[in-house]
Design a protein around this motif. Structure first.
Motif, PDB file in Angstrom:
ATOM      1  N   ALA A 182       0.839  -1.208   0.000  1.00 56.29           N
ATOM      2  CA  ALA A 182       0.000   0.000   0.000  1.00 56.29           C
ATOM      3  C   ALA A 182       0.871   1.254   0.000  1.00 56.29           C
ATOM      4  O   ALA A 182       0.552   2.239  -0.690  1.00 56.29           O
ATOM      5  CB  ALA A 182      -0.926  -0.005   1.205  1.00 56.29           C
ATOM      6  N   MET A 183       1.970   1.226   0.756  1.00 58.25           N
ATOM      7  CA  MET A 183       2.875   2.380   0.770  1.00 58.25           C
ATOM      8  C   MET A 183       3.530   2.569  -0.594  1.00 58.25           C
ATOM      9  O   MET A 183       3.647   3.697  -1.078  1.00 58.25           O
ATOM     10  CB  MET A 183       3.951   2.220   1.852  1.00 58.25           C
ATOM     11  N   ARG A 184       3.964   1.478  -1.206  1.00 54.99           N
ATOM     12  CA  ARG A 184       4.566   1.587  -2.542  1.00 54.99           C
ATOM     13  C   ARG A 184       3.561   2.132  -3.558  1.00 54.99           C
ATOM     14  O   ARG A 184       3.904   2.955  -4.406  1.00 54.99           O
ATOM     15  CB  ARG A 184       5.107   0.233  -2.978  1.00 54.99           C
ATOM     16  N   GLU A 185       2.319   1.687  -3.453  1.00 58.21           N
ATOM     17  CA  GLU A 185       1.283   2.184  -4.369  1.00 58.21           C
ATOM     18  C   GLU A 185       1.017   3.668  -4.121  1.00 58.21           C
ATOM     19  O   GLU A 185       0.821   4.441  -5.063  1.00 58.21           O
ATOM     20  CB  GLU A 185      -0.005   1.381  -4.211  1.00 58.21           C
ATOM     21  N   ARG A 186       1.029   4.081  -2.867  1.00 61.62           N
ATOM     22  CA  ARG A 186       0.829   5.505  -2.551  1.00 61.62           C
ATOM     23  C   ARG A 186       1.948   6.344  -3.146  1.00 61.62           C
ATOM     24  O   ARG A 186       1.703   7.422  -3.699  1.00 61.62           O
ATOM     25  CB  ARG A 186       0.763   5.687  -1.032  1.00 61.62           C
ATOM     26  N   VAL A 187       3.175   5.862  -3.055  1.00 64.26           N
ATOM     27  CA  VAL A 187       4.317   6.572  -3.641  1.00 64.26           C
ATOM     28  C   VAL A 187       4.178   6.627  -5.157  1.00 64.26           C
ATOM     29  O   VAL A 187       4.371   7.682  -5.771  1.00 64.26           O
ATOM     30  CB  VAL A 187       5.655   5.922  -3.213  1.00 64.26           C
ATOM     31  N   ARG A 188       3.812   5.495  -5.775  1.00 64.10           N
ATOM     32  CA  ARG A 188       3.632   5.476  -7.243  1.00 64.10           C
ATOM     33  C   ARG A 188       2.549   6.462  -7.675  1.00 64.10           C
ATOM     34  O   ARG A 188       2.718   7.206  -8.642  1.00 64.10           O
ATOM     35  CB  ARG A 188       3.276   4.064  -7.721  1.00 64.10           C
ATOM     36  N   ALA A 189       1.435   6.476  -6.951  1.00 68.36           N
ATOM     37  CA  ALA A 189       0.328   7.382  -7.301  1.00 68.36           C
ATOM     38  C   ALA A 189       0.743   8.843  -7.136  1.00 68.36           C
ATOM     39  O   ALA A 189       0.398   9.691  -7.968  1.00 68.36           O
ATOM     40  CB  ALA A 189      -0.891   7.074  -6.439  1.00 68.36           C
ATOM     41  N   ALA A 190       1.488   9.126  -6.088  1.00 73.62           N
ATOM     42  CA  ALA A 190       1.946  10.507  -5.865  1.00 73.62           C
ATOM     43  C   ALA A 190       2.910  10.939  -6.962  1.00 73.62           C
ATOM     44  O   ALA A 190       2.845  12.073  -7.447  1.00 73.62           O
ATOM     45  CB  ALA A 190       2.596  10.633  -4.489  1.00 73.62           C
ATOM     46  N   ARG A 191       3.793  10.042  -7.362  1.00 70.93           N
ATOM     47  CA  ARG A 191       4.721  10.363  -8.461  1.00 70.93           C
ATOM     48  C   ARG A 191       3.960  10.620  -9.763  1.00 70.93           C
ATOM     49  O   ARG A 191       4.289  11.542 -10.508  1.00 70.93           O
ATOM     50  CB  ARG A 191       5.718   9.228  -8.665  1.00 70.93           C
ATOM     51  N   ALA A 192       2.947   9.803 -10.021  1.00 73.16           N
ATOM     52  CA  ALA A 192       2.152   9.984 -11.248  1.00 73.16           C
ATOM     53  C   ALA A 192       1.408  11.310 -11.212  1.00 73.16           C
ATOM     54  O   ALA A 192       1.360  12.032 -12.214  1.00 73.16           O
ATOM     55  CB  ALA A 192       1.177   8.820 -11.412  1.00 73.16           C
ATOM     56  N   ALA A 193       0.823  11.641 -10.063  1.00 74.85           N
ATOM     57  CA  ALA A 193       0.108  12.913  -9.932  1.00 74.85           C
ATOM     58  C   ALA A 193       1.050  14.094 -10.112  1.00 74.85           C
ATOM     59  O   ALA A 193       0.693  15.088 -10.750  1.00 74.85           O
ATOM     60  CB  ALA A 193      -0.586  12.985  -8.573  1.00 74.85           C
ATOM     61  N   LEU A 194       2.255  13.973  -9.578  1.00 78.14           N
ATOM     62  CA  LEU A 194       3.236  15.045  -9.719  1.00 78.14           C
ATOM     63  C   LEU A 194       3.645  15.211 -11.182  1.00 78.14           C
ATOM     64  O   LEU A 194       3.689  16.337 -11.695  1.00 78.14           O
ATOM     65  CB  LEU A 194       4.466  14.759  -8.853  1.00 78.14           C
ATOM     66  N   ALA A 195       3.896  14.124 -11.857  1.00 78.75           N
ATOM     67  CA  ALA A 195       4.273  14.195 -13.276  1.00 78.75           C
ATOM     68  C   ALA A 195       3.146  14.803 -14.107  1.00 78.75           C
ATOM     69  O   ALA A 195       3.394  15.638 -14.987  1.00 78.75           O
ATOM     70  CB  ALA A 195       4.626  12.805 -13.787  1.00 78.75           C
ATOM     71  N   GLU A 196       1.924  14.398 -13.813  1.00 79.43           N
ATOM     72  CA  GLU A 196       0.766  14.928 -14.549  1.00 79.43           C
ATOM     73  C   GLU A 196       0.600  16.424 -14.310  1.00 79.43           C
ATOM     74  O   GLU A 196       0.358  17.195 -15.257  1.00 79.43           O
ATOM     75  CB  GLU A 196      -0.496  14.179 -14.111  1.00 79.43           C
ATOM     76  N   ALA A 197       0.742  16.855 -13.067  1.00 77.47           N
ATOM     77  CA  ALA A 197       0.600  18.275 -12.743  1.00 77.47           C
ATOM     78  C   ALA A 197       1.690  19.105 -13.407  1.00 77.47           C
ATOM     79  O   ALA A 197       1.426  20.181 -13.940  1.00 77.47           O
ATOM     80  CB  ALA A 197       0.631  18.470 -11.233  1.00 77.47           C
ATOM     81  N   ARG A 198       2.913  18.580 -13.388  1.00 74.07           N
ATOM     82  CA  ARG A 198       4.016  19.295 -14.040  1.00 74.07           C
ATOM     83  C   ARG A 198       3.789  19.385 -15.540  1.00 74.07           C
ATOM     84  O   ARG A 198       4.032  20.438 -16.148  1.00 74.07           O
ATOM     85  CB  ARG A 198       5.338  18.613 -13.742  1.00 74.07           C
ATOM     86  N   ALA A 199       3.332  18.296 -16.149  1.00 73.73           N
ATOM     87  CA  ALA A 199       3.085  18.284 -17.597  1.00 73.73           C
ATOM     88  C   ALA A 199       1.994  19.282 -17.975  1.00 73.73           C
ATOM     89  O   ALA A 199       2.043  19.900 -19.041  1.00 73.73           O
ATOM     90  CB  ALA A 199       2.711  16.881 -18.057  1.00 73.73           C
ATOM     91  N   ALA A 200       1.017  19.441 -17.078  1.00 75.24           N
ATOM     92  CA  ALA A 200      -0.085  20.361 -17.338  1.00 75.24           C
ATOM     93  C   ALA A 200       0.282  21.808 -16.990  1.00 75.24           C
ATOM     94  O   ALA A 200      -0.482  22.727 -17.280  1.00 75.24           O
ATOM     95  CB  ALA A 200      -1.310  19.933 -16.540  1.00 75.24           C
ATOM     96  N   GLY A 201       1.433  21.995 -16.350  1.00 69.53           N
ATOM     97  CA  GLY A 201       1.834  23.334 -15.953  1.00 69.53           C
ATOM     98  C   GLY A 201       1.019  23.885 -14.796  1.00 69.53           C
ATOM     99  O   GLY A 201       0.920  25.095 -14.617  1.00 69.53           O
TER     100      GLY A 201
END
Length: 65
Positions: A7-26
């Protein structure tokens, strides 16, 4: 692997994905929120001895483990 560790690894993966998406969207606000979530997830993982993907930590420029 324990359910908690996965669950912790999945939380980290989801947070990384959200960060990448937010950065890509500016989206600065979403990126800040995602960075806070990633910081929190990595802090909790470290506190409980859950190993995360260090290579991905280096890729996001944070250098966290």
């Amino acid at each position: 692997m324990s359910a908690f560790a996965e669950a912790m690894r999945e939380r980290v993966r989801a947070a990384r994905a959200a960060l990448a998406e937010a950065r890509a969207a500016g989206d600065s606000y979403a990126a800040a929120v995602a960075e806070d979530e990633l910081d929190d997830a990595l802090r909790l993982a470290l506190a409980h001895g859950v190993v995360t993907d260090a290579a991905a930590d280096e890729e996001d420029g944070q250098g966290r483990s």
